[in-house]
Design an enzyme around this catalytic site. Sequence first.
Site, PDB file in Angstrom:
ATOM      1  N   THR A 130     -35.888 -66.391  67.777  1.00  0.00           N
ATOM      2  CA  THR A 130     -35.671 -66.506  66.330  1.00  0.00           C
ATOM      3  C   THR A 130     -34.535 -65.607  65.851  1.00  0.00           C
ATOM      4  O   THR A 130     -34.259 -64.562  66.470  1.00  0.00           O
ATOM      5  CB  THR A 130     -36.971 -66.114  65.588  1.00  0.00           C
ATOM      6  OG1 THR A 130     -36.702 -66.007  64.198  1.00  0.00           O
ATOM      7  CG2 THR A 130     -37.509 -64.770  66.068  1.00  0.00           C
ATOM      8  N   ASP A 131     -33.934 -65.980  64.733  1.00  0.00           N
ATOM      9  CA  ASP A 131     -32.893 -65.119  64.144  1.00  0.00           C
ATOM     10  C   ASP A 131     -33.487 -63.836  63.556  1.00  0.00           C
ATOM     11  O   ASP A 131     -32.761 -62.883  63.276  1.00  0.00           O
ATOM     12  CB  ASP A 131     -32.093 -65.880  63.070  1.00  0.00           C
ATOM     13  CG  ASP A 131     -32.924 -66.374  61.895  1.00  0.00           C
ATOM     14  OD1 ASP A 131     -34.170 -66.220  61.906  1.00  0.00           O
ATOM     15  OD2 ASP A 131     -32.321 -66.939  60.957  1.00  0.00           O
ATOM     16  N   GLU A 132     -34.829 -63.813  63.383  1.00  0.00           N
ATOM     17  CA  GLU A 132     -35.441 -62.633  62.758  1.00  0.00           C
ATOM     18  C   GLU A 132     -35.301 -61.373  63.611  1.00  0.00           C
ATOM     19  O   GLU A 132     -35.475 -60.268  63.105  1.00  0.00           O
ATOM     20  CB  GLU A 132     -36.925 -62.892  62.450  1.00  0.00           C
ATOM     21  CG  GLU A 132     -37.112 -64.043  61.487  1.00  0.00           C
ATOM     22  CD  GLU A 132     -38.455 -64.077  60.781  1.00  0.00           C
ATOM     23  OE1 GLU A 132     -39.193 -63.085  60.831  1.00  0.00           O
ATOM     24  OE2 GLU A 132     -38.748 -65.105  60.157  1.00  0.00           O
ATOM     25  N   TYR A 155     -44.101 -59.640  63.844  1.00  0.00           N
ATOM     26  CA  TYR A 155     -43.678 -60.901  64.480  1.00  0.00           C
ATOM     27  C   TYR A 155     -42.303 -60.747  65.120  1.00  0.00           C
ATOM     28  O   TYR A 155     -42.122 -61.022  66.307  1.00  0.00           O
ATOM     29  CB  TYR A 155     -43.655 -62.038  63.439  1.00  0.00           C
ATOM     30  CG  TYR A 155     -42.856 -63.244  63.892  1.00  0.00           C
ATOM     31  CD1 TYR A 155     -43.299 -64.038  64.958  1.00  0.00           C
ATOM     32  CD2 TYR A 155     -41.644 -63.592  63.280  1.00  0.00           C
ATOM     33  CE1 TYR A 155     -42.564 -65.139  65.392  1.00  0.00           C
ATOM     34  CE2 TYR A 155     -40.909 -64.690  63.711  1.00  0.00           C
ATOM     35  CZ  TYR A 155     -41.375 -65.458  64.769  1.00  0.00           C
ATOM     36  OH  TYR A 155     -40.636 -66.542  65.204  1.00  0.00           O
ATOM     37  N   ALA A 157     -40.631 -58.103  65.845  1.00  0.00           N
ATOM     38  CA  ALA A 157     -40.605 -57.084  66.909  1.00  0.00           C
ATOM     39  C   ALA A 157     -41.164 -57.665  68.206  1.00  0.00           C
ATOM     40  O   ALA A 157     -40.653 -57.388  69.298  1.00  0.00           O
ATOM     41  CB  ALA A 157     -41.408 -55.861  66.481  1.00  0.00           C
ATOM     42  N   LYS A 159     -41.093 -60.832  69.082  1.00  0.00           N
ATOM     43  CA  LYS A 159     -40.106 -61.789  69.621  1.00  0.00           C
ATOM     44  C   LYS A 159     -38.930 -61.030  70.244  1.00  0.00           C
ATOM     45  O   LYS A 159     -38.427 -61.404  71.308  1.00  0.00           O
ATOM     46  CB  LYS A 159     -39.600 -62.735  68.513  1.00  0.00           C
ATOM     47  CG  LYS A 159     -40.616 -63.720  67.981  1.00  0.00           C
ATOM     48  CD  LYS A 159     -41.115 -64.741  68.997  1.00  0.00           C
ATOM     49  CE  LYS A 159     -40.063 -65.748  69.428  1.00  0.00           C
ATOM     50  NZ  LYS A 159     -40.624 -66.804  70.307  1.00  0.00           N
TER      51      LYS A 159
HETATM   52  P1  NAD Z   1     -46.040 -73.029  65.706  1.00  0.00           P
HETATM   53  O1  NAD Z   1     -46.832 -71.868  65.237  1.00  0.00           O
HETATM   54  O2  NAD Z   1     -45.985 -74.260  64.867  1.00  0.00           O
HETATM   55  O3  NAD Z   1     -46.567 -73.500  67.143  1.00  0.00           O
HETATM   56  C1  NAD Z   1     -46.848 -72.576  68.158  1.00  0.00           C
HETATM   57  C2  NAD Z   1     -47.559 -73.326  69.280  1.00  0.00           C
HETATM   58  O4  NAD Z   1     -47.837 -72.382  70.327  1.00  0.00           O
HETATM   59  C3  NAD Z   1     -48.903 -73.941  68.862  1.00  0.00           C
HETATM   60  O5  NAD Z   1     -49.034 -75.234  69.401  1.00  0.00           O
HETATM   61  C4  NAD Z   1     -49.931 -73.000  69.456  1.00  0.00           C
HETATM   62  O6  NAD Z   1     -51.163 -73.640  69.763  1.00  0.00           O
HETATM   63  C5  NAD Z   1     -49.209 -72.517  70.698  1.00  0.00           C
HETATM   64  N1  NAD Z   1     -49.698 -71.197  71.141  1.00  0.00           N
HETATM   65  C6  NAD Z   1     -49.866 -70.088  70.368  1.00  0.00           C
HETATM   66  N2  NAD Z   1     -50.361 -69.084  71.121  1.00  0.00           N
HETATM   67  C7  NAD Z   1     -50.480 -69.560  72.381  1.00  0.00           C
HETATM   68  C8  NAD Z   1     -50.918 -69.002  73.605  1.00  0.00           C
HETATM   69  N3  NAD Z   1     -51.355 -67.727  73.667  1.00  0.00           N
HETATM   70  N4  NAD Z   1     -50.911 -69.768  74.722  1.00  0.00           N
HETATM   71  C9  NAD Z   1     -50.475 -71.058  74.657  1.00  0.00           C
HETATM   72  N5  NAD Z   1     -50.066 -71.654  73.518  1.00  0.00           N
HETATM   73  C10 NAD Z   1     -50.078 -70.911  72.393  1.00  0.00           C
HETATM   74  O7  NAD Z   1     -44.603 -72.458  65.999  1.00  0.00           O
HETATM   75  P2  NAD Z   1     -43.162 -73.113  65.743  1.00  0.00           P
HETATM   76  O8  NAD Z   1     -42.774 -72.888  64.346  1.00  0.00           O
HETATM   77  O9  NAD Z   1     -43.149 -74.472  66.312  1.00  0.00           O
HETATM   78  O10 NAD Z   1     -42.268 -72.145  66.652  1.00  0.00           O
HETATM   79  C11 NAD Z   1     -42.052 -72.430  68.028  1.00  0.00           C
HETATM   80  C12 NAD Z   1     -41.139 -71.377  68.613  1.00  0.00           C
HETATM   81  O11 NAD Z   1     -39.908 -71.372  67.909  1.00  0.00           O
HETATM   82  C13 NAD Z   1     -41.690 -69.954  68.500  1.00  0.00           C
HETATM   83  O12 NAD Z   1     -41.355 -69.256  69.682  1.00  0.00           O
HETATM   84  C14 NAD Z   1     -40.971 -69.365  67.303  1.00  0.00           C
HETATM   85  O13 NAD Z   1     -40.852 -67.969  67.426  1.00  0.00           O
HETATM   86  C15 NAD Z   1     -39.641 -70.065  67.403  1.00  0.00           C
HETATM   87  N6  NAD Z   1     -38.912 -70.265  66.135  1.00  0.00           N
HETATM   88  C16 NAD Z   1     -39.526 -70.845  65.062  1.00  0.00           C
HETATM   89  C17 NAD Z   1     -38.786 -71.089  63.917  1.00  0.00           C
HETATM   90  C18 NAD Z   1     -39.399 -71.750  62.699  1.00  0.00           C
HETATM   91  O14 NAD Z   1     -38.735 -71.840  61.677  1.00  0.00           O
HETATM   92  N7  NAD Z   1     -40.606 -72.256  62.767  1.00  0.00           N
HETATM   93  C19 NAD Z   1     -37.433 -70.726  63.866  1.00  0.00           C
HETATM   94  C20 NAD Z   1     -36.854 -70.103  64.970  1.00  0.00           C
HETATM   95  C21 NAD Z   1     -37.602 -69.900  66.121  1.00  0.00           C
HETATM   96  O1  DAU Z   2     -35.935 -67.410  60.601  1.00  0.00           O
HETATM   97  C1  DAU Z   2     -36.747 -68.015  61.554  1.00  0.00           C
HETATM   98  C2  DAU Z   2     -38.188 -67.787  61.206  1.00  0.00           C
HETATM   99  O2  DAU Z   2     -38.472 -68.594  60.065  1.00  0.00           O
HETATM  100  C3  DAU Z   2     -39.142 -68.138  62.342  1.00  0.00           C
HETATM  101  O3  DAU Z   2     -38.909 -67.270  63.424  1.00  0.00           O
HETATM  102  C4  DAU Z   2     -40.605 -68.023  61.884  1.00  0.00           C
HETATM  103  O4  DAU Z   2     -41.458 -68.460  62.934  1.00  0.00           O
HETATM  104  C5  DAU Z   2     -40.792 -68.909  60.678  1.00  0.00           C
HETATM  105  O5  DAU Z   2     -42.112 -68.757  60.193  1.00  0.00           O
HETATM  106  C6  DAU Z   2     -39.791 -68.555  59.574  1.00  0.00           C
HETATM  107  O6  DAU Z   2     -40.079 -67.231  59.025  1.00  0.00           O
HETATM  108  P1  DAU Z   2     -40.023 -66.948  57.444  1.00  0.00           P
HETATM  109  O7  DAU Z   2     -40.857 -65.778  57.162  1.00  0.00           O
HETATM  110  O8  DAU Z   2     -38.623 -66.957  56.952  1.00  0.00           O
HETATM  111  O9  DAU Z   2     -40.729 -68.329  56.932  1.00  0.00           O
HETATM  112  P2  DAU Z   2     -41.812 -68.610  55.777  1.00  0.00           P
HETATM  113  O10 DAU Z   2     -41.877 -70.090  55.626  1.00  0.00           O
HETATM  114  O11 DAU Z   2     -43.082 -67.863  55.997  1.00  0.00           O
HETATM  115  O12 DAU Z   2     -41.130 -68.008  54.484  1.00  0.00           O
HETATM  116  C7  DAU Z   2     -39.868 -68.448  54.035  1.00  0.00           C
HETATM  117  C8  DAU Z   2     -39.503 -67.612  52.820  1.00  0.00           C
HETATM  118  O13 DAU Z   2     -40.387 -67.949  51.745  1.00  0.00           O
HETATM  119  C9  DAU Z   2     -39.668 -66.126  53.043  1.00  0.00           C
HETATM  120  O14 DAU Z   2     -38.622 -65.447  52.351  1.00  0.00           O
HETATM  121  C10 DAU Z   2     -41.003 -65.792  52.430  1.00  0.00           C
HETATM  122  C11 DAU Z   2     -41.124 -66.801  51.285  1.00  0.00           C
HETATM  123  N1  DAU Z   2     -42.502 -67.268  50.963  1.00  0.00           N
HETATM  124  C12 DAU Z   2     -43.288 -67.706  51.994  1.00  0.00           C
HETATM  125  C13 DAU Z   2     -44.578 -68.132  51.748  1.00  0.00           C
HETATM  126  C14 DAU Z   2     -45.467 -68.595  52.877  1.00  0.00           C
HETATM  127  C15 DAU Z   2     -42.945 -67.286  49.656  1.00  0.00           C
HETATM  128  O15 DAU Z   2     -42.201 -66.928  48.724  1.00  0.00           O
HETATM  129  N2  DAU Z   2     -44.210 -67.750  49.432  1.00  0.00           N
HETATM  130  C16 DAU Z   2     -45.063 -68.146  50.410  1.00  0.00           C
HETATM  131  O16 DAU Z   2     -46.239 -68.505  50.113  1.00  0.00           O
END
Ligand code: NAD
Ligand code: DAU
Length: 349
Positions: A130-132, A155, A157, A159
Amino acid sequence: MKILMTGGAGFIGSHAVRLFVNKYPEYRIYNLDALTYAGNLENLRDIEGKPNYTFIKGDISDATLVSSLFSEHGFDAVIHFAAESHVDRSISGPARFVMTNILGTFNLLEAARQAWAGHSADKLFYHISTDEVYGSLGASGFFTEQTPYDPRSPYSASKASSDHLVRAYYHTYEMPVVITNCSNNYGPNQFPEKLIPLVLQNIRLGKDIPVYGKGENVRDWLYVEDHAVASDLVFHNGNHGATYNIGGNNEWKNIDLVMLLCRVMDEKLGKPAGTSEKLIAFVKDRAGHDKRYAIDSSRIQDELGWQPSLQFEEGLRKTVDWYLENGEWLDHVTSGDYQHYYENQYRKR
Ligand code: NAD
Ligand code: DAU
């Protein structure tokens, strides 16, 4: 080629598994997922009967299980999506993030190291990150692959720690690895604890839309299928040891995005303009809330020819349509445990 894809029942993983299963019938895809609250096999119903696809229910924090799967199936590559992914959950319960994101990644690396010892040259460990990990930006500038790591939530940290382990295996054991760091994804099948599906679900149910702080934080949004396409390119053509940033070049202040979602939902639901906006409620800010993320994705664009394919408005409309047409999916994933999480998370705000 036998590929172990972890976390394939989750949001991004399911789009990537679908792409690989359909595009590469000659590969065997093994989807290892623990089916936590975020994992849902309904996401993969359309491919579950394909002959090149196998689902394995299991937890990557179980070292014995992970290593026995390598012995049993002889994987040639790993594409590692599985993670605990929600920042707010990492604030209220960081332990699970350490177990899955750090220990789970370590278990996969160790199993691959043992299984590939002496013949790893044609193998690949692809880690999705992730970019985080880069921390928080001010009003200007972008994260590049050279930006020093500065994670600020449990989270990010966890990653960052997993990224470091993956790089250590490249340098120390010469394991072929590649890492991508992506910005915020949106699209179908995202669990409604994340901002966009949470807003859509709350409008659907007529509930308050919680905006943290003043809604001034900025995120860079990318359509999930564009991330899946990028993962295909990186898997096949990425340089070993390299990192590629992936982003949408599409920055939005949270409040502006929420207002846009309200407008689109009013239009789609045939409600008078301004109806959904009335649900917006400014609530207590997230602890340690990163101010702004923005990705410079020129490396993957220049080296691998990747580009985001969709304009944001188009992607958002597709996403809104999907959630409106899949109310049953939303109702399934938001029952039980999620109700409990939601009440705890938002009651105290
Ligand atoms: P998600 O939470 O939707 O899905 C995570 C999946 O991993 C689920 O199917 C869950 O059952 C599985 N999982 C969790 N713990 C597990 C374990 N201990 N063993 C086996 N499986 C397990 O996540 P996502 O949003 O699809 O993110 C996928 C990947 O991409 C992550 O590594 C996340 O850090 C990264 N990522 C997400 C975003 C985003 O915006 N969602 C952006 C950048 C990177
Ligand atoms: O940047 C990549 C990351 O993006 C991924 O690594 C994470 O897995 C993914 O969850 C996401 O993280 P964010 O914290 O940016 O996403 P989230 O959707 O939780 O929140 C987006 C923004 O909206 C953030 O600034 C927090 C804000 N927010 C979020 C929720 C859930 C609100 O204002 N209200 C809310 O209820």
